[in-house]
Design an enzyme around this catalytic site. Structure first.
Site, PDB file in Angstrom:
ATOM      1  N   CYS A   4      12.178  42.197  -5.630  1.00  0.00           N
ATOM      2  CA  CYS A   4      13.093  41.560  -6.587  1.00  0.00           C
ATOM      3  C   CYS A   4      14.563  41.632  -6.191  1.00  0.00           C
ATOM      4  O   CYS A   4      15.289  40.645  -6.310  1.00  0.00           O
ATOM      5  CB  CYS A   4      12.879  42.104  -7.993  1.00  0.00           C
ATOM      6  SG  CYS A   4      13.354  43.841  -8.222  1.00  0.00           S
ATOM      7  N   HIS A  41      14.147  45.700 -12.740  1.00  0.00           N
ATOM      8  CA  HIS A  41      13.937  44.361 -12.203  1.00  0.00           C
ATOM      9  C   HIS A  41      15.320  43.745 -12.012  1.00  0.00           C
ATOM     10  O   HIS A  41      16.220  43.965 -12.825  1.00  0.00           O
ATOM     11  CB  HIS A  41      13.082  43.517 -13.149  1.00  0.00           C
ATOM     12  CG  HIS A  41      12.828  42.140 -12.618  1.00  0.00           C
ATOM     13  ND1 HIS A  41      12.405  41.915 -11.321  1.00  0.00           N
ATOM     14  CD2 HIS A  41      12.961  40.908 -13.190  1.00  0.00           C
ATOM     15  CE1 HIS A  41      12.283  40.613 -11.132  1.00  0.00           C
ATOM     16  NE2 HIS A  41      12.620  39.983 -12.244  1.00  0.00           N
ATOM     17  N   ASP A  74      16.258  33.754 -12.048  1.00  0.00           N
ATOM     18  CA  ASP A  74      15.438  34.780 -11.402  1.00  0.00           C
ATOM     19  C   ASP A  74      14.556  34.150 -10.334  1.00  0.00           C
ATOM     20  O   ASP A  74      13.598  33.444 -10.645  1.00  0.00           O
ATOM     21  CB  ASP A  74      14.583  35.486 -12.456  1.00  0.00           C
ATOM     22  CG  ASP A  74      13.868  36.706 -11.886  1.00  0.00           C
ATOM     23  OD1 ASP A  74      13.915  36.900 -10.650  1.00  0.00           O
ATOM     24  OD2 ASP A  74      13.272  37.452 -12.672  1.00  0.00           O
TER      25      ASP A  74
END
Length: 686
Positions: A276, A334, A357
């Site tokens: 991530c 995250h 994202d």
């Protein structure tokens, strides 16, 4: 007299790029920002330019789109269309004849690589000249641009700054990880433009894609999909398996340039591997290069709610072992990005930071991407707003139901409304500190009445279970932040709230885990019985020694799930307390010889030092990198004996002014961990 003949054109790259604040960006073209004029010089032969006898018409081409712009003698540029105005003409006899023309692009122009032509129409001829190419970017300095950011300090941070910190670890022990965004590195801007061209949207309908590229909302969705390779020729392949033998361990990347260059040089094959923070950091580079203000954000205890019910269920055995049941999960952290833009599609009040994202998790309109989800819409629980607001809302706000089970029967349930989204943070502008932005996403206790789908979890009272007992209370507390090489010490505190003595059974369990999934096997446990008097509190200290947790291979994100289950022997009631934490690696230290007088184009010396705290010798590869400081990374093999101090000097010549970062990483072979250190350097003019 001789006919007017164009001799050459000077696009004035240096002057225009300084005015457009694109100086430093490396491209094969002139780099400009939309909504701002740029000036070109034209040298010509023959008689002086006469607008009654010669017509000059610019043709500005973007793929199949073009606009023709005649040069006018005076006037103001129109804010809504391309224009070209003659600034001056030099008709002095015998001197080279020069004209200066100011071209203006509207603030709603599409981002892309344009080709500039000039057509000269005289009484006797029509001649067309190819003048060159320019790359047009968004313009956060221009009030009419939809990415306009009013503060100069924030523009410096979120557009021009090429260094940053990524935050990892756990809410109680945040790890700062240096990252070089590298948007000024050679050729990186051209690769970012290529990324737009490789997108499925461009490939399937070039005209429509180019028209839509005037809108940062559209650009953000394209880039979010293109940074991962799930459904296109995207940049990075994700891998959370622990096996990276055919690529690069995600923990080993320290900057975006290596990744983007590797993608470009291999004919757009996905780079192996990302997780991530790597996806987010690369997206931040691309968005800043395109002129869209962007920052990297970490959400600690980030919920991955697969069924959309805003509830995350976690299951434990009666011995305190976390069980891999169910598809929902909580990632210890995250990482995504926020980009600054207007949101006219959402109505009033939703301009500003938008979550994007690029980590491939769930499909959004058929592709692996997420956002832009307006942070204000998440805060206001406006879960019907595009794009992907419900998914991000759950990441920061889901309830956690911890369920103790035996043979499929629920023994006890506990509901935690505060754990998810415990800390949301980014790098503070102008410093290398953390900025807590949790309050931008959520109030202290969000209104939990909102539910998009019904759920069959009965607020702590499972069909076969009991409410968590009120007669006892239990908590876990680490006595100090765990560091690799040291023992882990913690207390279990138990309180008897009732006026009768109790016989209790205590089960403590420690499991390894990766940041984005449930734990693997137990590596340490302790079980014992204890008596506790009426209204008494007992504290039991535990210690996990270094060699017990070092038996498991780990990298820099070494995380532990620690849980205790207290069982009341008489009532059979059970109570759970759990804590997830990271074990930090020791840091490398970087010292600069003349720290307060680092001058551009002047050689400096930095020294990387590290004292080996382990009781074994360690060996590995030391890498030192710094965008704008070192042309190439410095790499060396080192071996350090126990308690020995390594000192590695590195010479560098700063090539750019401003805040730069030197960062070092030492990948240890025999302890399978990564040590890091960084130093920010303010490079001054000579």
């Amino acid at each position: 007299m001789d006919e007017f003949t164009l001799r050459n054109v000077n696009l004035q790259q240096v002057q225009n790029q300084i005015r457009h604040r694109t100086d430093g960006l490396s491209s094969s073209t002139l780099v400009l920002r939309r909504g701002q004029s740029f000036t070109i010089l034209m040298n010509y032969d023959g008689r002086p330019f006469d607008p009654l006898k010669e017509k000059l018409i610019f043709r500005i081409v973007l793929g199949p789109l073009f606009v023709e712009v005649p040069v006018s003698m005076s006037g103001q540029p129109s804010p809504s269309q391309w224009s070209a105005i003659l600034e001056r003409s030099a008709p002095a006899p015998n001197a080279p004849r020069t004209m200066s023309v100011s071209l203006f692009s509207p603030a709603s122009s599409s981002v892309g690589v344009y080709t500039l032509h000039l057509r000269v129409e005289t009484r006797l001829s029509v001649k067309t000249h190819l003048l060159g190419q320019f790359t047009l970017l968004c313009n956060p300095w221009c009030q009419a641009d939809s990415v306009f950011l009013p503060s100069e300090d924030l523009r410096d941070e979120y557009i021009r700054n090429d260094i940053g910190l990524l935050f990892k670890g756990s809410p109680g022990s945040v790890v700062s990880r240096p990252w070089s965004f590298d948007q000024y590195e050679k050729g990186i801007l051209d690769i970012c433009m290529k990324l737009l061209q490789m997108s499925p949207q461009y490939q399937s309908d070039m005209r429509k894609d180019l028209l839509n590229r005037n809108n940062p909302v559209y650009i953000g969705r394209v880039i979010s999909a293109m940074v991962n390779c799930q459904d296109d020729k995207g940049v990075l392949m994700g891998n959370w398996s622990g096996n990276y033998s055919d690529g690069v361990n995600p923990s080993n990347w320290s900057g975006s340039a290596d990744i983007l260059r590797m993608w470009s040089e291999t004919q757009f094959r996905p780079v192996k591997y990302g997780q991530c923070w790597v996806f987010a950091a690369v997206m931040c580079t691309v968005m800043r290069a395109l002129g869209i203000p962007t920052r990297v954000v970490t959400n600690f205890n980030s919920a991955h709610d697969t069924n959309g019910n805003m509830v995350i269920e976690e299951f434990y055995s009666e011995m305190g072992k976390k069980l891999s049941i169910g598809r929902d999960s909580i990632w210890n952290f995250h990482v995504w990005v926020e980009s600054w833009m207007k949101r006219p599609d959402l109505g009033q009040g939703y301009d500003g930071w938008q979550v994007l994202d690029p980590t491939p998790q769930e499909l959004s309109a058929g592709m692996y991407r997420c956002g832009p989800a307006a942070v204000k819409a998440i805060y206001e629980q406006k879960v019907n707003a595009p794009y992907d607001v419900p998914f991000v809302y759950a990441e920061v706000n889901a309830d956690v139901h911890s369920i103790i089970m035996r043979d499929g029967t629920i023994l006890a349930t506990n509901v935690d409304k505060k754990r998810v989204g415990a800390l949301i943070c980014t790098k503070r502008p102008g410093s290398m500190l953390m900025q807590d932005i949790t309050s931008e996403y959520k109030t202290e206790m969000m209104d939990r009445s909102i539910r998009m789908f019904s759920t069959d979890v009965r607020g702590g009272e499972g069909a076969n279970g009991r409410v968590a007992p009120q007669g006892i209370a239990v908590s876990l507390q680490l006595l100090k932040a765990p560091v690799v090489g040291e023992n882990i010490t913690f207390n279990v505190t138990i309180t008897n709230r009732e006026a009768i003595p109790k016989l209790l059974r205590k089960h403590v369990n420690a499991q390894n885990k990766e940041y984005n999934r449930n734990p693997t096997g137990t590596f340490w446990e302790a079980h014992d019985d204890l008596e506790i008097g009426p209204k008494k509190t007992v504290t039991v200290k535990h210690e996990i020694i270094f060699k017990e947790y070092m038996q498991k291979e780990f990298m820099e994100d070494y995380l532990v799930n620690l849980a205790v289950v207290i069982e009341d022997m008489k009532s059979q009631e059970r109570l759970l307390a759990s804590e997830e934490f990271n074990i930090c690696s020791p840091a490398l230290n970087i010292q600069i010889q003349n720290e307060n007088s680092v001058i551009i184009n002047t050689q400096q010396v930095a020294t990387v030092t590290f004292t080996n705290p382990f009781n074994v010798a360690v060996s590995g590869e030391l890498t030192i990198a710094g965008s704008g400081l070192l042309e190439e990374k410095v790499q060396m093999r080192v071996t350090i004996q126990p308690r020995e101090t390594m000192r590695s000097p590195v010479r560098f010549i700063p090539m750019m002014m401003g805040a730069k970062m030197l960062h070092a990483s030492l990948v240890l072979m025999n302890l399978s961990t990564v040590l890091r250190g960084f130093k920010t350097i303010n490079v001054q003019e000579a």
